[in-house]
Motif scaffolding. Structure first.
Motif, short mmCIF file in Angstrom:
data_model
loop_
_atom_site.label_atom_id
_atom_site.label_comp_id
_atom_site.label_asym_id
_atom_site.label_seq_id
_atom_site.Cartn_x
_atom_site.Cartn_y
_atom_site.Cartn_z
N TYR A 64 -18.34 -0.50 4.60
CA TYR A 64 -17.65 -0.38 3.13
C TYR A 64 -18.56 -0.95 2.03
O TYR A 64 -19.33 -1.77 2.28
CB TYR A 64 -16.43 -0.89 3.09
CG TYR A 64 -16.05 -2.42 3.22
CD1 TYR A 64 -16.05 -3.08 1.89
CD2 TYR A 64 -15.89 -3.08 4.24
CE1 TYR A 64 -16.00 -4.36 1.99
CE2 TYR A 64 -15.80 -4.20 4.24
CZ TYR A 64 -15.78 -5.10 3.16
OH TYR A 64 -15.67 -6.34 3.14
N ILE A 65 -18.42 -0.39 0.78
CA ILE A 65 -19.12 -1.19 -0.38
C ILE A 65 -18.26 -1.52 -1.40
O ILE A 65 -17.09 -1.00 -1.53
CB ILE A 65 -19.79 0.11 -0.93
CG1 ILE A 65 -21.19 0.56 -0.12
CG2 ILE A 65 -20.33 -0.56 -2.34
CD1 ILE A 65 -21.62 2.02 -0.68
N SER A 66 -18.53 -2.74 -1.93
CA SER A 66 -17.53 -3.42 -3.12
C SER A 66 -18.67 -3.96 -4.25
O SER A 66 -19.61 -4.50 -3.77
CB SER A 66 -17.05 -4.38 -2.49
OG SER A 66 -16.41 -5.63 -3.79
N VAL A 67 -18.12 -3.27 -5.37
CA VAL A 67 -19.03 -3.64 -6.69
C VAL A 67 -17.89 -4.15 -7.58
O VAL A 67 -16.72 -4.07 -7.54
CB VAL A 67 -19.86 -2.47 -7.07
CG1 VAL A 67 -20.73 -1.92 -5.86
CG2 VAL A 67 -19.03 -1.28 -7.37
N THR A 68 -18.48 -4.76 -8.66
CA THR A 68 -17.74 -5.19 -9.60
C THR A 68 -17.95 -4.63 -10.98
O THR A 68 -19.27 -4.51 -11.28
CB THR A 68 -17.78 -6.86 -9.66
OG1 THR A 68 -17.46 -7.43 -8.58
CG2 THR A 68 -16.91 -7.26 -11.07
N ASP A 69 -17.19 -4.13 -11.74
CA ASP A 69 -17.45 -3.34 -13.24
C ASP A 69 -17.65 -4.16 -14.11
O ASP A 69 -16.68 -4.35 -14.96
CB ASP A 69 -16.26 -2.37 -13.18
CG ASP A 69 -16.34 -1.42 -14.31
OD1 ASP A 69 -17.48 -1.19 -14.63
OD2 ASP A 69 -15.37 -0.79 -14.81
N HIS A 70 -18.69 -4.77 -14.54
CA HIS A 70 -18.92 -5.62 -15.38
C HIS A 70 -18.95 -4.94 -16.90
O HIS A 70 -18.51 -5.44 -17.85
CB HIS A 70 -20.15 -6.67 -15.41
CG HIS A 70 -20.28 -7.21 -14.29
ND1 HIS A 70 -19.36 -8.36 -14.04
CD2 HIS A 70 -20.90 -7.29 -12.80
CE1 HIS A 70 -19.54 -9.02 -12.70
NE2 HIS A 70 -20.57 -8.37 -12.11
N SER A 71 -19.30 -3.76 -17.01
CA SER A 71 -19.65 -3.08 -18.22
C SER A 71 -18.39 -2.36 -18.46
O SER A 71 -18.01 -1.95 -19.57
CB SER A 71 -20.89 -2.02 -18.06
OG SER A 71 -20.35 -1.25 -17.01
N GLY A 72 -17.35 -2.04 -17.72
CA GLY A 72 -16.03 -1.28 -17.90
C GLY A 72 -16.44 0.14 -17.77
O GLY A 72 -15.40 1.28 -18.09
N TYR A 93 -23.50 3.99 -6.48
CA TYR A 93 -24.64 3.93 -5.69
C TYR A 93 -25.64 3.17 -6.29
O TYR A 93 -26.09 2.08 -5.58
CB TYR A 93 -24.89 5.25 -5.12
CG TYR A 93 -26.36 5.29 -4.40
CD1 TYR A 93 -26.06 5.37 -3.17
CD2 TYR A 93 -27.53 5.56 -4.73
CE1 TYR A 93 -27.24 5.41 -2.20
CE2 TYR A 93 -28.46 5.46 -4.14
CZ TYR A 93 -28.54 5.16 -3.06
OH TYR A 93 -29.82 5.66 -2.11
N ARG A 94 -25.90 3.20 -7.71
CA ARG A 94 -27.06 2.69 -8.14
C ARG A 94 -26.81 1.02 -8.41
O ARG A 94 -27.31 0.12 -8.16
CB ARG A 94 -27.19 3.06 -9.55
CG ARG A 94 -27.97 4.31 -9.65
CD ARG A 94 -28.02 4.93 -11.16
NE ARG A 94 -28.76 5.94 -11.48
CZ ARG A 94 -29.03 6.49 -12.71
NH1 ARG A 94 -28.65 6.02 -13.65
NH2 ARG A 94 -29.72 7.49 -12.96
N GLN A 95 -25.45 0.93 -8.74
CA GLN A 95 -25.04 -0.73 -8.82
C GLN A 95 -25.12 -1.38 -7.38
O GLN A 95 -25.65 -2.44 -7.26
CB GLN A 95 -23.58 -0.88 -9.33
CG GLN A 95 -23.15 -2.18 -9.60
CD GLN A 95 -21.97 -2.38 -10.62
OE1 GLN A 95 -21.68 -1.37 -11.39
NE2 GLN A 95 -20.97 -3.40 -10.43
N VAL A 144 -15.49 1.40 -1.88
CA VAL A 144 -16.01 2.66 -1.43
C VAL A 144 -15.47 2.49 0.09
O VAL A 144 -16.26 1.89 0.80
CB VAL A 144 -17.54 3.08 -1.61
CG1 VAL A 144 -17.61 4.55 -0.90
CG2 VAL A 144 -17.61 2.97 -3.03
N ILE A 145 -14.55 3.24 0.49
CA ILE A 145 -14.15 3.24 1.78
C ILE A 145 -14.57 4.36 2.66
O ILE A 145 -14.02 5.63 2.39
CB ILE A 145 -12.50 3.19 2.05
CG1 ILE A 145 -12.15 1.60 1.31
CG2 ILE A 145 -12.17 2.86 3.42
CD1 ILE A 145 -11.09 1.96 -0.01
N PRO A 146 -15.34 4.19 3.57
CA PRO A 146 -15.80 5.36 4.45
C PRO A 146 -14.64 5.80 5.22
O PRO A 146 -13.57 5.14 5.57
CB PRO A 146 -16.84 4.75 5.32
CG PRO A 146 -17.31 3.55 4.72
CD PRO A 146 -15.90 3.04 4.11
N VAL A 147 -14.88 7.03 5.85
CA VAL A 147 -14.04 7.72 6.89
C VAL A 147 -13.97 6.85 8.11
O VAL A 147 -14.76 6.27 8.45
CB VAL A 147 -14.52 9.15 7.29
CG1 VAL A 147 -13.86 9.51 8.52
CG2 VAL A 147 -14.55 10.14 6.20
#
Length: 293
Positions: free
Chosen positions: A126-134, A170-172, A67-70
């Motif tokens: 900035y936010i970085s998360v990994t999509d483990h569930s797909g 956001y939750r992750q 997630v890349i902010p302005v």
């Protein structure tokens, strides 16, 4: 040597009535290091490479979402210059404050809205998360399909999918922060040092950014720590400290009220009187008189 930064504008991507843009692209070495005046959610769908973002260079692979902010400069680069041999495929979802406003009735959560406003105003890292569930990949693919081939109800469907993307990311991110917080709780001594700093600088205009520099914590972490250790927000706690000190000075000295107000950091007498009465229930002069009976 720093890379030059190009700015991308909303009007080049976002069109009415959507205020949204979704694409799927193969990254290359042509796109310049850039900032933009919109929020961007970028999902790594295939391949490996690097994400140059801010001052960081992050290795990326399938399943990572950013997630890349302005205002945050960034660019993706594939692992190899041979895009056919080693492609880096990214899904991008772009939107600005117009869409944030229209999503309020769907999100209906002030924390989420404030999160988006912070991203839009460059008040968040900035936010970085990994999509483990797909699940994030599924949402991105649905967004891309709905945007590329609109049908009946597409506007509502896109709003719903973007809201899901925002909420799940956001939750992750919050869950990860909470886990890190649980495994690496801040040392109470560090918080005590911060509170001591405030007591020693009552006459100064202390803002949250000053505490960030002092502690090297984020504003969100500082906010949580104040609630946890004092039961108050930073602003409320600092105001109480100032009024508490002014009470001591009213009892122990003959200084004029205006001088005491200045000594505890108030330049405006109306603000001082309002804060004093709100916390003590009395005016400074009444408080002084009662304290000396």
């Amino acid at each position: 040597m720093k890379m030059s930064v190009e700015q991308l504008k909303s009007e080049s991507f976002l069109n009415l009535p959507l205020q949204l843009f979704v694409n799927r692209c193969s990254e290359n070495f042509v796109m310049p290091f850039h900032t933009h005046d919109f929020i961007e959610y970028s999902y790594v769908a295939e391949g490996r490479g690097f994400h140059h973002i801010g001052d960081d260079i992050v290795p990326v692979s399938k399943g990572m979402l950013f997630v890349i902010p302005v205002g945050i400069p960034h660019v993706f680069r594939p692992m190899s210059t041979n895009a056919a041999k080693a492609p880096l495929i990214i899904y991008n979802c772009l939107f600005n404050s117009e869409l944030i406003h229209s999503l309020r009735h769907i999100l209906r959560d002030e924390y989420l809205i404030q999160h988006l406003v912070d991203l839009e105003q460059n008040q968040q890292h900035y936010i970085s998360v990994t999509d483990h569930s797909g699940r994030l990949e599924e949402i991105m693919i649905q967004l891309y399909r709905e945007f590329s081939v609109p049908g009946p109800g597409s506007l509502a469907m896109l709003d719903t999918l973007v809201s899901q993307l925002i909420i799940m990311t956001y939750r992750q991110n919050q869950q990860r922060n909470d886990q890190n917080y649980a495994h690496n709780p801040p040392v109470p001594h560090d918080m005590e040092a911060m509170l001591l700093y405030l007591r020693q600088h009552l006459s100064e205009r202390i803002q949250m950014k000053n505490l960030v520099q002092l502690s090297r914590w984020s504003e969100k972490k500082i906010g949580r720590m104040f609630i946890r250790y004092t039961g108050q927000t930073f602003g409320a706690y600092f105001q109480h400290l100032r009024i508490q000190k002014s009470c001591e000075l009213l009892k122990q000295t003959d200084h004029k009220v205006s001088m005491i107000a200045e000594m505890v950091g108030y330049q405006d007498m109306d603000s001082f009187y309002a804060a004093f009465k709100k916390i003590t229930g009395e005016t400074p002069l009444v408080y002084r008189k009662k304290s000396r009976v």
